[in-house]
Scaffold this motif. Sequence first.
Motif, PDB file in Angstrom:
ATOM      1  N   LYS A  92       0.843  -1.209   0.000  1.00  0.00           N
ATOM      2  CA  LYS A  92       0.000   0.000   0.000  1.00  0.00           C
ATOM      3  C   LYS A  92       0.875   1.256   0.000  1.00  0.00           C
ATOM      4  N   ALA A  93       1.957   1.185   0.777  1.00  0.00           N
ATOM      5  CA  ALA A  93       2.849   2.345   0.872  1.00  0.00           C
ATOM      6  C   ALA A  93       3.655   2.527  -0.415  1.00  0.00           C
ATOM      7  N   ALA A  94       3.824   1.436  -1.175  1.00  0.00           N
ATOM      8  CA  ALA A  94       4.701   1.481  -2.349  1.00  0.00           C
ATOM      9  C   ALA A  94       4.062   2.191  -3.535  1.00  0.00           C
ATOM     10  N   GLY A  95       2.741   2.188  -3.652  1.00  0.00           N
ATOM     11  CA  GLY A  95       2.119   2.874  -4.786  1.00  0.00           C
ATOM     12  C   GLY A  95       0.809   2.249  -5.240  1.00  0.00           C
ATOM     13  N   THR A  96       0.549   2.379  -6.547  1.00  0.00           N
ATOM     14  CA  THR A  96      -0.707   1.896  -7.139  1.00  0.00           C
ATOM     15  C   THR A  96      -0.571   0.427  -7.519  1.00  0.00           C
ATOM     16  N   LEU A  97      -1.521  -0.375  -7.082  1.00  0.00           N
ATOM     17  CA  LEU A  97      -1.451  -1.816  -7.328  1.00  0.00           C
ATOM     18  C   LEU A  97      -2.428  -2.300  -8.393  1.00  0.00           C
ATOM     19  N   ILE A  98      -1.871  -2.884  -9.442  1.00  0.00           N
ATOM     20  CA  ILE A  98      -2.698  -3.464 -10.507  1.00  0.00           C
ATOM     21  C   ILE A  98      -2.673  -4.980 -10.343  1.00  0.00           C
ATOM     22  N   LEU A  99      -3.858  -5.575 -10.220  1.00  0.00           N
ATOM     23  CA  LEU A  99      -3.956  -7.042 -10.127  1.00  0.00           C
ATOM     24  C   LEU A  99      -4.338  -7.611 -11.487  1.00  0.00           C
ATOM     25  N   LEU A 100      -3.572  -8.557 -11.985  1.00  0.00           N
ATOM     26  CA  LEU A 100      -3.908  -9.248 -13.226  1.00  0.00           C
ATOM     27  C   LEU A 100      -4.527 -10.589 -12.890  1.00  0.00           C
ATOM     28  N   ASP A 101      -5.618 -10.916 -13.575  1.00  0.00           N
ATOM     29  CA  ASP A 101      -6.271 -12.207 -13.358  1.00  0.00           C
ATOM     30  C   ASP A 101      -6.747 -12.735 -14.709  1.00  0.00           C
ATOM     31  N   CYS A 102      -6.226 -13.906 -15.111  1.00  0.00           N
ATOM     32  CA  CYS A 102      -6.646 -14.454 -16.408  1.00  0.00           C
ATOM     33  C   CYS A 102      -7.620 -15.611 -16.231  1.00  0.00           C
ATOM     34  N   GLY A 103      -8.087 -15.867 -14.978  1.00  0.00           N
ATOM     35  CA  GLY A 103      -9.040 -16.954 -14.731  1.00  0.00           C
ATOM     36  C   GLY A 103      -8.320 -18.285 -14.570  1.00  0.00           C
ATOM     37  N   ILE A 104      -8.974 -19.228 -13.900  1.00  0.00           N
ATOM     38  CA  ILE A 104      -8.295 -20.483 -13.565  1.00  0.00           C
ATOM     39  C   ILE A 104      -8.012 -21.366 -14.800  1.00  0.00           C
ATOM     40  N   GLU A 105      -8.933 -21.400 -15.759  1.00  0.00           N
ATOM     41  CA  GLU A 105      -8.703 -22.253 -16.945  1.00  0.00           C
ATOM     42  C   GLU A 105      -7.454 -21.808 -17.704  1.00  0.00           C
ATOM     43  N   GLU A 106      -7.387 -20.509 -17.965  1.00  0.00           N
ATOM     44  CA  GLU A 106      -6.240 -19.957 -18.702  1.00  0.00           C
ATOM     45  C   GLU A 106      -4.952 -20.108 -17.871  1.00  0.00           C
ATOM     46  N   VAL A 141      -6.059  -6.130  -1.692  1.00  0.00           N
ATOM     47  CA  VAL A 141      -4.987  -5.127  -1.674  1.00  0.00           C
ATOM     48  C   VAL A 141      -4.922  -4.313  -2.985  1.00  0.00           C
ATOM     49  N   ALA A 142      -5.564  -4.832  -4.049  1.00  0.00           N
ATOM     50  CA  ALA A 142      -5.438  -4.200  -5.375  1.00  0.00           C
ATOM     51  C   ALA A 142      -6.258  -2.922  -5.510  1.00  0.00           C
ATOM     52  N   ASP A 143      -5.745  -1.986  -6.316  1.00  0.00           N
ATOM     53  CA  ASP A 143      -6.516  -0.786  -6.640  1.00  0.00           C
ATOM     54  C   ASP A 143      -7.406  -1.036  -7.844  1.00  0.00           C
ATOM     55  N   ILE A 144      -6.999  -1.960  -8.714  1.00  0.00           N
ATOM     56  CA  ILE A 144      -7.818  -2.322  -9.879  1.00  0.00           C
ATOM     57  C   ILE A 144      -7.506  -3.764 -10.263  1.00  0.00           C
ATOM     58  N   VAL A 145      -8.526  -4.464 -10.783  1.00  0.00           N
ATOM     59  CA  VAL A 145      -8.316  -5.823 -11.295  1.00  0.00           C
ATOM     60  C   VAL A 145      -8.466  -5.762 -12.811  1.00  0.00           C
ATOM     61  N   ILE A 146      -7.480  -6.268 -13.527  1.00  0.00           N
ATOM     62  CA  ILE A 146      -7.550  -6.279 -14.991  1.00  0.00           C
ATOM     63  C   ILE A 146      -7.565  -7.724 -15.480  1.00  0.00           C
ATOM     64  N   ASP A 147      -8.519  -8.016 -16.376  1.00  0.00           N
ATOM     65  CA  ASP A 147      -8.627  -9.346 -16.974  1.00  0.00           C
ATOM     66  C   ASP A 147      -7.493  -9.490 -17.997  1.00  0.00           C
ATOM     67  N   SER A 148      -6.601 -10.435 -17.741  1.00  0.00           N
ATOM     68  CA  SER A 148      -5.437 -10.592 -18.625  1.00  0.00           C
ATOM     69  C   SER A 148      -5.516 -11.870 -19.449  1.00  0.00           C
TER      70      SER A 148
END
Length: 163
Positions: A92-106, A141-148
């Motif tokens: 949190k102190a380090a900056g903006t957190l982007i979470l990538l999630d491509c789903g379990i199958e992928e 903990v993520a600021d945004i979740v992006i579908d990868s």
Amino acid sequence: MKNIIICGFMGSGKTTLAKGLSEALGMPLIDTDEEIVKRQGRAISEIFATDGEAYFRHLETELIKELSEKEGYIISLGGGLAANEANHPYLKAAGTLILLDCGIEETLRRISGDKTRPLTAGGKEDIIARYNYRKPIYESVADIVIDSASSPKKTLALALEFL
Ligand code: S3P
């Protein structure tokens, strides 16, 4: 400018996105796995085999503590770093957190049978359990979740749009 941090499960595309963001934004890149390997002078699989996973997790915590005091970096995290709640205050102190999630199958398509990652040795069921266990912790903990799940280009475009 604080740091931009990329987290997510193994195979979610963290390294590729981090490289893309580093180029697009002209910000230097730090990959926690690479940094640990460089400092230790040995592969992650070797650290796990010789000193155990707990020691590797300790190295990750020490590193993120240190990186949280820097600014202006793109930081790509090893898959377990943001899954460890003890690291969340530093993240949190380090900056903006982007979470990538491509789903379990992928995820399974991308990492099953990977011999370079120590945590894929338990097979498909183990990967699924680990993915399900970590998902809500990453999300907390993520600021945004992006579908990868689609192309690296699309993932990069979505990340730049958010930033
Ligand atoms: C791990 C993921 C790996 C590496 C280590 C442990 C994990 O990084 O840090 O093998 O616990 O998910 P990648 O996510 O870059 O594969």
